[in-house]
Every structure is written in C-alpha cells, then in structure tokens.
Design a protein around this motif. Structure first.
Motif, PDB file in Angstrom:
ATOM      1  N   PRO A  47      14.975 -10.616  -6.286  1.00  0.00           N
ATOM      2  CA  PRO A  47      15.673 -10.165  -7.500  1.00  0.00           C
ATOM      3  C   PRO A  47      17.188 -10.303  -7.348  1.00  0.00           C
ATOM      4  N   SER A  48      17.841 -10.556  -8.449  1.00  0.00           N
ATOM      5  CA  SER A  48      19.303 -10.708  -8.438  1.00  0.00           C
ATOM      6  C   SER A  48      20.001  -9.634  -9.260  1.00  0.00           C
ATOM      7  N   SER A  49      19.238  -8.721  -9.810  1.00  0.00           N
ATOM      8  CA  SER A  49      19.828  -7.647 -10.604  1.00  0.00           C
ATOM      9  C   SER A  49      19.116  -6.342 -10.280  1.00  0.00           C
ATOM     10  N   TYR A  50      19.671  -5.272 -10.791  1.00  0.00           N
ATOM     11  CA  TYR A  50      19.125  -3.942 -10.503  1.00  0.00           C
ATOM     12  C   TYR A  50      17.700  -3.802 -11.030  1.00  0.00           C
ATOM     13  N   GLU A  51      17.436  -4.270 -12.239  1.00  0.00           N
ATOM     14  CA  GLU A  51      16.102  -4.182 -12.842  1.00  0.00           C
ATOM     15  C   GLU A  51      15.587  -5.580 -13.127  1.00  0.00           C
ATOM     16  N   THR A  52      14.382  -5.886 -12.595  1.00  0.00           N
ATOM     17  CA  THR A  52      13.802  -7.216 -12.762  1.00  0.00           C
ATOM     18  C   THR A  52      12.301  -7.085 -12.997  1.00  0.00           C
ATOM     19  N   GLU A  53      11.776  -7.860 -13.924  1.00  0.00           N
ATOM     20  CA  GLU A  53      10.338  -7.936 -14.129  1.00  0.00           C
ATOM     21  C   GLU A  53       9.784  -9.042 -13.234  1.00  0.00           C
ATOM     22  N   MET A  54       8.840  -8.679 -12.387  1.00  0.00           N
ATOM     23  CA  MET A  54       8.303  -9.630 -11.419  1.00  0.00           C
ATOM     24  C   MET A  54       6.784  -9.561 -11.440  1.00  0.00           C
ATOM     25  N   LYS A  55       6.160 -10.681 -11.053  1.00  0.00           N
ATOM     26  CA  LYS A  55       4.711 -10.762 -11.000  1.00  0.00           C
ATOM     27  C   LYS A  55       4.213 -10.439  -9.594  1.00  0.00           C
ATOM     28  N   VAL A  56       3.117  -9.668  -9.557  1.00  0.00           N
ATOM     29  CA  VAL A  56       2.447  -9.349  -8.296  1.00  0.00           C
ATOM     30  C   VAL A  56       1.055  -9.955  -8.355  1.00  0.00           C
ATOM     31  N   VAL A  57       0.709 -10.707  -7.301  1.00  0.00           N
ATOM     32  CA  VAL A  57      -0.573 -11.403  -7.249  1.00  0.00           C
ATOM     33  C   VAL A  57      -1.475 -10.706  -6.239  1.00  0.00           C
ATOM     34  N   PHE A  58      -2.689 -10.365  -6.683  1.00  0.00           N
ATOM     35  CA  PHE A  58      -3.682  -9.745  -5.809  1.00  0.00           C
ATOM     36  C   PHE A  58      -4.808 -10.732  -5.563  1.00  0.00           C
ATOM     37  N   THR A  59      -5.078 -11.022  -4.279  1.00  0.00           N
ATOM     38  CA  THR A  59      -6.165 -11.920  -3.896  1.00  0.00           C
ATOM     39  C   THR A  59      -7.284 -11.090  -3.291  1.00  0.00           C
ATOM     40  N   PRO A  60      -8.427 -10.951  -3.993  1.00  0.00           N
ATOM     41  CA  PRO A  60      -9.505 -10.099  -3.478  1.00  0.00           C
ATOM     42  C   PRO A  60     -10.149 -10.689  -2.235  1.00  0.00           C
ATOM     43  N   LYS A  61     -10.695  -9.804  -1.420  1.00  0.00           N
ATOM     44  CA  LYS A  61     -11.345 -10.206  -0.183  1.00  0.00           C
ATOM     45  C   LYS A  61     -12.796 -10.624  -0.433  1.00  0.00           C
ATOM     46  N   PRO A  68       0.809  -1.230   0.000  1.00  0.00           N
ATOM     47  CA  PRO A  68       0.000   0.000   0.000  1.00  0.00           C
ATOM     48  C   PRO A  68       0.835   1.270   0.000  1.00  0.00           C
ATOM     49  N   LEU A  69       1.999   1.243   0.671  1.00  0.00           N
ATOM     50  CA  LEU A  69       2.843   2.428   0.706  1.00  0.00           C
ATOM     51  C   LEU A  69       3.501   2.709  -0.638  1.00  0.00           C
ATOM     52  N   LEU A  70       3.522   1.721  -1.527  1.00  0.00           N
ATOM     53  CA  LEU A  70       4.152   1.876  -2.833  1.00  0.00           C
ATOM     54  C   LEU A  70       3.136   2.197  -3.926  1.00  0.00           C
ATOM     55  N   GLY A  71       1.864   2.413  -3.557  1.00  0.00           N
ATOM     56  CA  GLY A  71       0.862   2.796  -4.536  1.00  0.00           C
ATOM     57  C   GLY A  71      -0.069   1.688  -4.975  1.00  0.00           C
ATOM     58  N   PHE A  72       0.004   0.506  -4.360  1.00  0.00           N
ATOM     59  CA  PHE A  72      -0.897  -0.585  -4.699  1.00  0.00           C
ATOM     60  C   PHE A  72      -2.209  -0.391  -3.931  1.00  0.00           C
ATOM     61  N   THR A  73      -3.349  -0.444  -4.639  1.00  0.00           N
ATOM     62  CA  THR A  73      -4.650  -0.282  -3.999  1.00  0.00           C
ATOM     63  C   THR A  73      -5.581  -1.384  -4.454  1.00  0.00           C
ATOM     64  N   GLY A  74      -6.434  -1.815  -3.511  1.00  0.00           N
ATOM     65  CA  GLY A  74      -7.402  -2.872  -3.799  1.00  0.00           C
ATOM     66  C   GLY A  74      -7.889  -3.488  -2.510  1.00  0.00           C
ATOM     67  N   GLU A  75      -9.153  -3.968  -2.519  1.00  0.00           N
ATOM     68  CA  GLU A  75      -9.720  -4.615  -1.337  1.00  0.00           C
ATOM     69  C   GLU A  75      -9.276  -6.065  -1.316  1.00  0.00           C
ATOM     70  N   GLY A  76      -8.082  -6.287  -0.754  1.00  0.00           N
ATOM     71  CA  GLY A  76      -7.532  -7.634  -0.695  1.00  0.00           C
ATOM     72  C   GLY A  76      -6.065  -7.583  -0.320  1.00  0.00           C
ATOM     73  N   ALA A  77      -5.327  -8.650  -0.648  1.00  0.00           N
ATOM     74  CA  ALA A  77      -3.915  -8.767  -0.269  1.00  0.00           C
ATOM     75  C   ALA A  77      -3.047  -8.874  -1.518  1.00  0.00           C
ATOM     76  N   PHE A  78      -1.893  -8.154  -1.460  1.00  0.00           N
ATOM     77  CA  PHE A  78      -0.900  -8.206  -2.535  1.00  0.00           C
ATOM     78  C   PHE A  78       0.287  -9.048  -2.082  1.00  0.00           C
ATOM     79  N   THR A  79       0.787  -9.905  -2.945  1.00  0.00           N
ATOM     80  CA  THR A  79       1.971 -10.714  -2.668  1.00  0.00           C
ATOM     81  C   THR A  79       2.812 -10.821  -3.925  1.00  0.00           C
ATOM     82  N   TRP A  80       4.096 -11.173  -3.718  1.00  0.00           N
ATOM     83  CA  TRP A  80       4.959 -11.429  -4.869  1.00  0.00           C
ATOM     84  C   TRP A  80       4.586 -12.777  -5.477  1.00  0.00           C
TER      85      TRP A  80
END
Length: 672
Positions: A200-214, A182-194
């Motif tokens: 990450p092992s490098s400076y720039e990495t593409e990663m998936k974020v999973v949102f589970t609604p409540k 939430p402090l990084l700008g993610f909003t939604g009624e539920g939980a965010f997880t990686w």
C-alpha cells in the motif's frame, strides 16, 4: 282522545328509531366480523409447506410444475427452485447420475419418499460421482452398485467456513510484508495471501486477499462467497490501514505558558515560612503552587523543591518550560530558602590553623630577596644508610611571594602503580559447521594453535575463529621423491576458517611459525630436513645451519619436548626425512642429528603462493640426494621423464655389461 293519539305517535316514533338504530349497529358489526374467517384461511394457506414432486425415472414435460405426481419434475435442481426456502421435495422415482455432479441442498428444504416408493433416491452409474452438501441425502439413500468408483462415487461434503475481516490495521509496511493472517482474524482450512505484491502507498487502501483451500474434495466451496471454480480460490476485498502512512494533522501551535518561580526566598522566622502566600511571593502561573516536601527548614539555608500543577494544559504549551515533567504533567524547580532566625545556629567556629615551626636556613643559603624565607622540609633521620639530600642551587630557587615550595628528592619519588586492566571474558558463538569459536574482537589474535598430534602453529595475526587441522599423510609415497632420505613423519597441515567453513589463507607477506614434534628415532640419523610439497612437482626445504651456511630450521624445547621449528607462508604436506649413519635398526641413544648453529632470527623469503617459488629458488634435477642448505628457502623442481621403470635394474644391467666387456678384453690379451 286526541291527546292519546299524540302519545301513541310518540311511542311509535321511538320504537321505530330504536329499531333503525339496532339495524344500523347490527349491520356494522356484520360488516366488521364477516372478513375474519377469510383472513384466517389465507394465513393458514401461507404457513402450509409447499410440496414439489420429483420423479427421476421419467422425462418431465416443459410445463411440469411439481404440484402433483402427474406434473413431477425430473431433477433435484428444478425441485429445489420450485420448493423455495421452506418446501418439501417428495421423491416418487429414482434420480440417475452418470457424470460428476455437485448438489447443494438448501437449509429449509426437506427431502422425503412418496408413499409407496421404497427405492433409492439417487443411483450413480458408470463414471458418475455425486457430491452433496447439506442435509437430506445420506449414503443409504444412494445406490453406487454400478458406479466405477464404488463407495467413492458418493461424497457427503461439508460447507467450509472462510472468514475474512472487512478491514485490518497494521503499524507499518514491514508488518504488511510479513502479515500473519490468522492473528488478524482470518480463519479457514488453507492459506491466505495478498492478491498483489505491491505494498500500500496510502493510509487507507482496498486490497484483495486470496484464500487457497487445502481440501476441495471433502469440502464444497461453491457456496462460499468469492469462490472461483476455475482457480479454486476464494477472493475478497478488504480495507487495509497503515498507521505509518497516516497523514499527520498539524495542530495549531499553542502559546508558551508564562511561569515565574523565584530562585530564592527569605523569611525572618519559620512561622513566616509556614504562612507563605505564593502569589504575593512572586510566583506566577495558571495553576497551583506547593512545596514538594512538607518538612520545615532546619538550617539557615535549605534547598527545597516547588511543584507547580498547571490548570490550562490544553490551552498553553509547557513542554519547553524548565522543570516540566511530561509524565506527571507538573513543573518542579529548586528554590533556596533562607530563615534569618536560624542563621546564628549555623555559624561555624573558625578552626585554628596549626603552627608550622620554621626551619632556620644558613645565611649562605638564604636568597637575597626580602620575601619570607622558604625552606625545604627536613628529612627525618632513619637508622639505615641515609641518602644525601639533593641541594637546590641558588639560581634554581624561585623568588616567590611567600608561597611555600616543597622540595622533593627525585630519587625518593614513588612511581604510581600501573592500573590493572580488567580481564575481558568473551562468550562463545557457533560457527557455520557447528563448531564453537571464541567470540572476540577482530583485532585479538588467537596466538597459538595446538593439535592433539603435537603440531603447533602460532602467529600474532591469526583470527580467533581459525582452527588448526592436522592429519597424517597416508599418500606420501604418491608424491615425487623429495631426496630427503627416509621419511620419518608425514603431516598434512591446514588452517580452517570456522566462520566461512573454508580453508584459511595466510595473508600475503605474512608467515606463521610451525613446531613439529621431533621424531622418536631422530637420533639414528645424521641430518634431518623437512620437505614442503608446493604442488606441480615443486618442494620447499627446511634445513639446519651447517658448515657456515645459515639454515631456516632449528630445534626448540618446549614443556620438556623437542620440536622442529620453522616459518612458512602456506600449508600442504610436510615430510620429515633423515639420512641414516648407523646400520638399519640400530639405535644410538647418545646421538642426535647435527643441527649446526641455530639462529633466532632466521631470514627467509616469503612464499606468496602455493605454486610459485621464492625469489632465489634453485631448480635442480631429481638426481640430487640431499637438499641444498643456504640462507634462503630452497625450492627444487622435480623433473619427471614419464618412465616409471626401476632405475636399479638398468644400473645392474650396465654393471654386468662392463664386467663382461672387461673379461673379454682380459682373456683376449692373455691369448695373445
């Protein structure tokens, strides 16, 4: 005549030319103006809303396109597809729903009843359920009278908002592990997880974020980007930047700057100091030199600071230059300034040395050397008894070269006072069970532990976080008979570790001193002893010194109270017993138990375990009525036969049998 014909031909030609020109102009205008009405009609046709007819009470044909009632479609999904983004769905027959269905109404589509149709837009029957998102269908438009769920068969769901930034920047991997979405700008009624637990092992990495609604019942996530209906989650890919993994770009090393600042400057007058030209005085550097203070020197020698502000920081490296200040980006150095005209004002007059009268030394005491005589200082006379001065033998007086030597009487040397160490106050910290322990170094012992029952335990090794717990032993009758007479007091002693919340064990080879209050009726008994139950029917005894035998217990008086004092290496039940010498209930105030000769240094063998006896323990049967008193800690093994019968009954029966036998023998002899 001919001239008039020529003029007539000219006029005719001009009229004909004007006519042709007018015709051309008129044609061109007509060609330009003719398409205008046609274009306007096309624009009107394009802005007109598209109407699609829907009739759920019929089965539409394959070629139904919804352009009229005869060509009406039979489902909302087909009608929405044909209406496009700005159309109108005209319902002329109720749509039946008998299964669970989700319906999304596009934002630009309107739903209306056709003229003459007044029924429900939708009818839900049986186990059917309709979840609608968007505007156009309300609860009043749905008939749920025949649905098993009743009013719950229709749900006007909302379209939720799930916001995920396209990229985020974190300082290090620790922030990634404990990411606060939430402090990084993610909003939604539920939980965010990686989407993965691999960091990450490098400076720039593409990663998936999973949102589970409540709540997926009242919110329709099917229109949310990244929604997976099977897992009921929203998954998106973002870019993650970790500053700690950012590759360091090595910049080319800058050359060291050349700075020259003289350490001393000499001026003839103050005026010359005012007109100083730094460049001509030996100062070198790409920048500006100036005095830190604008005050003038007031003495011959003055220490002043010179400030150099470089003008080529980007070009040269000043970080290794003496006096460099990284914050102000300046160099500050100290310079000695000498003003010759102020020299005479600073000359200090010579201080006359006080004359020290010489004390004549008798000829016999003068050293044989011809160096200046050195005599000890004469002691002032006081009216009190004078202490004789300690003479320095001739052989002990060094031959010096005029250096004065002060002779001091060793008896008069004042010893320096010992420095008082400041008292250290320790703060308290909470233990695991909520109690407060005194925060102190591990090496600092607690000293003495005192319980409200009066029992005291002391040892120079007991940590500060150890507490003394004392309870009265209510189950003393359940223990094996210790043979110490009447039980006067019974205690259960325990040392408790407040940090670990468990019982504290005395280190192997160490003992603590225990003080148990002397029982109030102790003066009614001839002798006292303490039985320490070790478990497994074994006792450890503490007795007084008596009849030449050294005991391991004494009576100590502390703060006006008397205590039974002894040392032990373990804790468990401690029973105080006494042997009565006067009648039951009779108290003799002038009598105290015989303690024998107490010794301050009682030697006892350490008990290394609660279940093992000392090296010189003795094993005796349960018939012993009084514990043995010797110079070691006696341990008695109590033997149980398993017979719980009263032994007194058997003794009485035995005495009765002996009496009967004696009477029989007596009367038998008498008859003879």
């Amino acid at each position: 005549m001919n001239r008039n014909k020529k003029n007539l031909h000219k006029v005719a030609a001009n009229v004909l030319g004007v006519t042709l020109a007018s015709a051309l102009v008129t044609g061109a205008v007509a060609e330009t103006a003719a398409p205008i009405p046609v274009f306007a009609a096309q624009q009107e046709a394009q802005t007109q809303e598209k109407i699609i007819y829907l009739n759920g009470s019929i089965q539409a044909g394959e070629n139904a396109d919804g352009t009229g009632q005869a060509q009406a479609v039979d489902s909302f999904e087909k009608a929405f597809a044909l209406a496009g983004g700005q159309g109108t769905v005209m319902v002329c027959g109720t749509v039946n729903v008998s299964t669970e269905k989700k319906l999304h109404i596009p934002a630009g589509v309107k739903i209306k009843r056709n003229a003459g149709f007044t029924g429900a837009l939708v009818k839900v029957t049986g186990k059917g359920k309709l979840t609608v998102t968007g505007d156009g269908i309300t609860a009043q438009d749905v008939d749920v009278s025949t649905a098993e769920s009743g009013k719950g068969a229709f749900v006007a769901a909302k379209i939720p908002q799930v916001v995920m930034p396209a990229q985020i920047t974190l300082n290090n991997l620790a922030e990634w592990n404990t990411c606060s979405f939430p402090l990084l700008g993610f909003t939604g009624e539920g939980a965010f997880t990686w989407g993965t637990q691999v960091p990450p092992s490098s400076y720039e990495t593409e990663m998936k974020v999973v949102f589970t609604p409540k709540d997926t019942e009242n919110y329709d996530y099917s229109q949310v980007s990244g929604w997976d209906n099977q897992s009921k989650t929203v998954t998106r890919t973002i870019k993650v930047f970790i500053e700690a993994l950012k590759p360091q770009v090595e910049e080319p090393a800058k050359p060291m700057a050349e700075i020259q600042i003289p350490s001393e400057l000499k001026f003839a007058t103050k005026e010359e100091f005012k007109n100083l030209d730094f460049a001509n005085a030996g100062f070198k550097g790409e920048g500006v030199f100036a005095w830190e203070a604008q005050t003038e020197p007031s003495s011959y020698e003055t220490k002043m600071n010179v400030v150099f502000t470089p003008s080529d920081i980007e070009k040269y490296d000043y970080t290794q230059t003496a006096g460099w200040n990284g914050e102000s980006k300046k160099i500050v150095r100290e310079v000695k300034v000498f003003i010759e005209e102020l020299k005479e004002n600073t000359t200090e007059p010579e201080t006359p040395q006080p004359e020290v009268p010489e004390t004549e030394v008798p000829e016999t005491e003068k050293p044989e050397t011809e160096t200046p005589e050195t005599t000890p200082p004469t002691e002032p006379k006081v009216p009190q008894t004078e202490a004789p001065e300690a003479e320095v033998p001739e052989t002990e007086k060094p031959e010096n070269g005029g250096v004065e030597i002060e002779y001091v009487n060793p008896d008069e040397v004042v010893q320096p006072e010992e420095e008082t160490q400041p008292e250290v106050t320790y703060q308290a910290e909470a233990g695991q069970n909520g109690e407060i322990a005194q925060e102190a170094p591990e090496a600092l012992p607690v000293g003495s532990l005192i319980d409200e029952t009066g029992v005291q335990v002391s040892g120079d090794f007991i940590p500060y976080y150890v507490d003394l717990q004392v309870t009265y032993n209510e189950a003393v009758n359940e223990l094996p008979d210790a043979g110490i007479g009447e039980i006067l007091s019974a205690y259960e002693l325990k040392l408790w570790d407040l940090k670990e919340d468990k019982e504290y064990q005395i280190p192997e080879g160490r003992k603590v001193k225990v003080l148990i209050p002397l029982p109030e009726n102790a003066n009614c008994f001839s002798d006292l002893s303490i039985a320490h139950y070790l478990g497994n029917n074994r006792y450890e005894y503490f007795v007084f010194s008596k009849d030449g035998k050294t005991g391991n217990m004494t009576v100590e008086e502390k703060d006006g109270a008397e205590y039974l004092a002894f040392e032990t290496a373990s804790f468990s039940p401690f029973n105080v017993g006494g042997h009565q010498i006067v009648g039951p209930g009779v108290n003799s105030d002038n009598h105290k138990p015989s303690t024998g000769t107490s010794q301050s240094t009682t030697q006892t063998k350490p008990n290394t375990s609660a279940s093992n006896s000392s090296a010189q323990s003795t094993v005796k049967p349960n018939t012993q009525k009084k514990p043995a008193q010797n110079n070691t800690t006696p341990v008695v093994q109590i033997v149980k036969t398993g017979d719980e019968s009263k032994t007194v009954l058997y003794v009485l029966i035995g005495f009765g049998a002996l009496i009967i036998a004696g009477l029989a023998v007596f009367f038998g002899k008498k008859k003879k």
